[in-house]
Design an enzyme around this catalytic site. Sequence first.
Site, short mmCIF file in Angstrom:
data_model
loop_
_atom_site.label_atom_id
_atom_site.label_comp_id
_atom_site.label_asym_id
_atom_site.label_seq_id
_atom_site.Cartn_x
_atom_site.Cartn_y
_atom_site.Cartn_z
N ALA A 147 45.26 25.06 -36.95
CA ALA A 147 44.91 26.20 -36.10
C ALA A 147 44.50 27.36 -36.99
CB ALA A 147 46.10 26.59 -35.23
N GLY B 139 47.38 21.69 -36.36
CA GLY B 139 46.60 21.48 -35.15
C GLY B 139 45.54 20.40 -35.32
N GLU C 186 47.31 17.19 -34.83
CA GLU C 186 47.59 17.07 -33.40
C GLU C 186 46.33 16.69 -32.63
OE1 GLU C 186 50.99 19.93 -32.12
OE2 GLU C 186 49.82 20.98 -33.63
N GLU D 298 53.54 23.20 -40.49
CA GLU D 298 53.92 24.45 -39.83
C GLU D 298 55.23 25.02 -40.37
OE1 GLU D 298 51.32 22.31 -36.78
OE2 GLU D 298 52.77 21.74 -38.29
#
Length: 173
Positions: free
Chosen positions: A71, A114, A117, A137
């Site tokens: 992200a 992300g 994911e 993270e």
Amino acid sequence: AAGSTFQYLLVQKTGAQKNVGLIQLNRPQALNALCEGLMAELRRALEAMENDPQVGAIVLTGSQKAFAAGADIKEMQNKTFQECYSGAFLGGWDKVSVVRKPIIAAVNGYALGGGCELAMMCDIIYAGEKAQFGQPEILLGTIPGAGGTQRLTRAVGKSLAMEMVLTGDRISA
């Protein structure tokens, strides 16, 4: 979708019969970091491919260096918990997992946070020799936020998922 203009994606139909939708994340200066604009474009491209009767399958890819490095932290860093919670932060990120046509993630380079994911939301993952998967993270003091803990556990088992999430360590293809 092939005729639409995108800032963060390259979108085309490919294959001998032009029946494969190809979506390439195209934010090389940020290692394809998943900003809100990119994710909105991805939802738009996926909807167009899903509604196109000519498209039988979709391939989602990035670059040789990065599928998606995660992200966009710069976009997130000043948001408070309340802003994220009440503003449906990461809302719509699961679009990949609900598309009815098969989606194949073609991963080379980094698929982190992300990006990992996003790859796991696809139906099939093909990983190149340089692919690196991880949920780093924890190194930023947070946890995977788009279903990564659940998907990773199903993909690699509880023990390896716990190790990856709690240490930030990466795995290769």
